[in-house]
Design a protein around this motif. Structure first.
Motif, PDB file in Angstrom:
ATOM      1  N   GLU A  23      70.288  -2.426   2.656  1.00 48.40           N
ATOM      2  CA  GLU A  23      71.001  -2.099   3.894  1.00 48.40           C
ATOM      3  C   GLU A  23      70.853  -3.226   4.917  1.00 48.40           C
ATOM      4  O   GLU A  23      71.809  -3.564   5.626  1.00 48.40           O
ATOM      5  CB  GLU A  23      70.491  -0.778   4.472  1.00 48.40           C
ATOM      6  CG  GLU A  23      71.356  -0.277   5.586  1.00 48.40           C
ATOM      7  CD  GLU A  23      71.040   1.130   6.048  1.00 48.40           C
ATOM      8  OE1 GLU A  23      71.327   1.419   7.222  1.00 48.40           O
ATOM      9  OE2 GLU A  23      70.510   1.928   5.262  1.00 48.40           O
ATOM     10  N   ILE A  24      69.676  -3.830   4.982  1.00 50.66           N
ATOM     11  CA  ILE A  24      69.471  -4.974   5.875  1.00 50.66           C
ATOM     12  C   ILE A  24      70.395  -6.119   5.482  1.00 50.66           C
ATOM     13  O   ILE A  24      71.069  -6.721   6.325  1.00 50.66           O
ATOM     14  CB  ILE A  24      67.998  -5.424   5.866  1.00 50.66           C
ATOM     15  CG1 ILE A  24      67.116  -4.370   6.546  1.00 50.66           C
ATOM     16  CG2 ILE A  24      67.843  -6.786   6.542  1.00 50.66           C
ATOM     17  CD1 ILE A  24      65.634  -4.593   6.355  1.00 50.66           C
ATOM     18  N   ARG A  25      70.447  -6.410   4.194  1.00 51.35           N
ATOM     19  CA  ARG A  25      71.317  -7.495   3.715  1.00 51.35           C
ATOM     20  C   ARG A  25      72.783  -7.207   4.020  1.00 51.35           C
ATOM     21  O   ARG A  25      73.530  -8.102   4.421  1.00 51.35           O
ATOM     22  CB  ARG A  25      71.112  -7.719   2.224  1.00 51.35           C
ATOM     23  CG  ARG A  25      69.785  -8.350   1.892  1.00 51.35           C
ATOM     24  CD  ARG A  25      69.606  -8.445   0.373  1.00 51.35           C
ATOM     25  NE  ARG A  25      68.340  -9.017   0.032  1.00 51.35           N
ATOM     26  CZ  ARG A  25      68.117 -10.316  -0.128  1.00 51.35           C
ATOM     27  NH1 ARG A  25      69.108 -11.168   0.045  1.00 51.35           N
ATOM     28  NH2 ARG A  25      66.916 -10.756  -0.429  1.00 51.35           N
ATOM     29  N   ALA A  26      73.183  -5.949   3.838  1.00 55.54           N
ATOM     30  CA  ALA A  26      74.567  -5.573   4.123  1.00 55.54           C
ATOM     31  C   ALA A  26      74.879  -5.733   5.611  1.00 55.54           C
ATOM     32  O   ALA A  26      75.971  -6.185   5.974  1.00 55.54           O
ATOM     33  CB  ALA A  26      74.814  -4.131   3.677  1.00 55.54           C
ATOM     34  N   LEU A  27      73.931  -5.381   6.454  1.00 54.99           N
ATOM     35  CA  LEU A  27      74.121  -5.534   7.900  1.00 54.99           C
ATOM     36  C   LEU A  27      74.352  -6.994   8.248  1.00 54.99           C
ATOM     37  O   LEU A  27      75.296  -7.336   8.964  1.00 54.99           O
ATOM     38  CB  LEU A  27      72.904  -4.984   8.655  1.00 54.99           C
ATOM     39  CG  LEU A  27      72.894  -5.199  10.162  1.00 54.99           C
ATOM     40  CD1 LEU A  27      74.018  -4.417  10.829  1.00 54.99           C
ATOM     41  CD2 LEU A  27      71.551  -4.795  10.742  1.00 54.99           C
ATOM     42  N   ASP A  32      78.116 -11.436   9.668  1.00 58.64           N
ATOM     43  CA  ASP A  32      78.089 -12.897   9.528  1.00 58.64           C
ATOM     44  C   ASP A  32      76.941 -13.530  10.312  1.00 58.64           C
ATOM     45  O   ASP A  32      77.070 -14.620  10.859  1.00 58.64           O
ATOM     46  CB  ASP A  32      79.416 -13.519   9.958  1.00 58.64           C
ATOM     47  CG  ASP A  32      80.560 -13.175   9.008  1.00 58.64           C
ATOM     48  OD1 ASP A  32      80.313 -13.056   7.795  1.00 58.64           O
ATOM     49  OD2 ASP A  32      81.693 -13.004   9.494  1.00 58.64           O
ATOM     50  N   GLY A  33      75.833 -12.819  10.419  1.00 62.31           N
ATOM     51  CA  GLY A  33      74.649 -13.351  11.068  1.00 62.31           C
ATOM     52  C   GLY A  33      74.668 -13.301  12.585  1.00 62.31           C
ATOM     53  O   GLY A  33      73.774 -13.846  13.231  1.00 62.31           O
ATOM     54  N   ALA A  34      75.682 -12.693  13.167  1.00 63.50           N
ATOM     55  CA  ALA A  34      75.784 -12.583  14.630  1.00 63.50           C
ATOM     56  C   ALA A  34      75.701 -11.104  14.993  1.00 63.50           C
ATOM     57  O   ALA A  34      76.704 -10.404  14.984  1.00 63.50           O
ATOM     58  CB  ALA A  34      77.078 -13.194  15.128  1.00 63.50           C
ATOM     59  N   LEU A  35      74.501 -10.635  15.279  1.00 63.83           N
ATOM     60  CA  LEU A  35      74.288  -9.216  15.556  1.00 63.83           C
ATOM     61  C   LEU A  35      74.633  -8.860  16.993  1.00 63.83           C
ATOM     62  O   LEU A  35      74.233  -9.551  17.931  1.00 63.83           O
ATOM     63  CB  LEU A  35      72.832  -8.836  15.294  1.00 63.83           C
ATOM     64  CG  LEU A  35      72.298  -9.044  13.877  1.00 63.83           C
ATOM     65  CD1 LEU A  35      70.828  -8.626  13.799  1.00 63.83           C
ATOM     66  CD2 LEU A  35      73.118  -8.293  12.858  1.00 63.83           C
ATOM     67  N   ASP A  39      73.824  -3.656  16.628  1.00 61.47           N
ATOM     68  CA  ASP A  39      73.380  -4.108  15.312  1.00 61.47           C
ATOM     69  C   ASP A  39      71.921  -4.556  15.353  1.00 61.47           C
ATOM     70  O   ASP A  39      71.160  -4.308  14.422  1.00 61.47           O
ATOM     71  CB  ASP A  39      74.252  -5.266  14.808  1.00 61.47           C
ATOM     72  CG  ASP A  39      75.661  -4.831  14.463  1.00 61.47           C
ATOM     73  OD1 ASP A  39      75.854  -3.671  14.055  1.00 61.47           O
ATOM     74  OD2 ASP A  39      76.576  -5.677  14.608  1.00 61.47           O
ATOM     75  N   GLU A  40      71.538  -5.222  16.426  1.00 62.42           N
ATOM     76  CA  GLU A  40      70.141  -5.668  16.581  1.00 62.42           C
ATOM     77  C   GLU A  40      69.213  -4.463  16.636  1.00 62.42           C
ATOM     78  O   GLU A  40      68.141  -4.478  16.009  1.00 62.42           O
ATOM     79  CB  GLU A  40      69.994  -6.515  17.841  1.00 62.42           C
ATOM     80  CG  GLU A  40      68.567  -6.965  18.119  1.00 62.42           C
ATOM     81  CD  GLU A  40      68.000  -7.935  17.101  1.00 62.42           C
ATOM     82  OE1 GLU A  40      66.764  -7.938  16.923  1.00 62.42           O
ATOM     83  OE2 GLU A  40      68.758  -8.688  16.485  1.00 62.42           O
TER      84      GLU A  40
END
Length: 62
Positions: A23-27, A32-35, A39-40
């Protein structure tokens, strides 16, 4: 982005570290690495859950 878990679970139960890690990886992939702030917050919740899953796994293995 939604801050809800895509994998429903009962509060107080511990999902496996692998499930939480997925789930972390999917987030991260979904954002695209910009939370965003939401999301954070979800990421922080997942990190706590992941650590709990690791601890539960160590207790089970002992």
């Amino acid at each position: 982005m939604s801050s809800t878990s895509p994998t429903p679970h009962t509060p107080g139960t511990v999902r496996s570290a692998a499930v939480v890690n997925a789930e972390i990886r999917a987030l991260w992939s979904r954002t695209d690495g910009a939370l965003s702030a939401a999301d954070e917050a979800r990421y922080q919740e997942l990190l706590v859950e992941w650590a709990a899953a690791l601890r539960a796994g160590l207790v089970t293995a002992a």
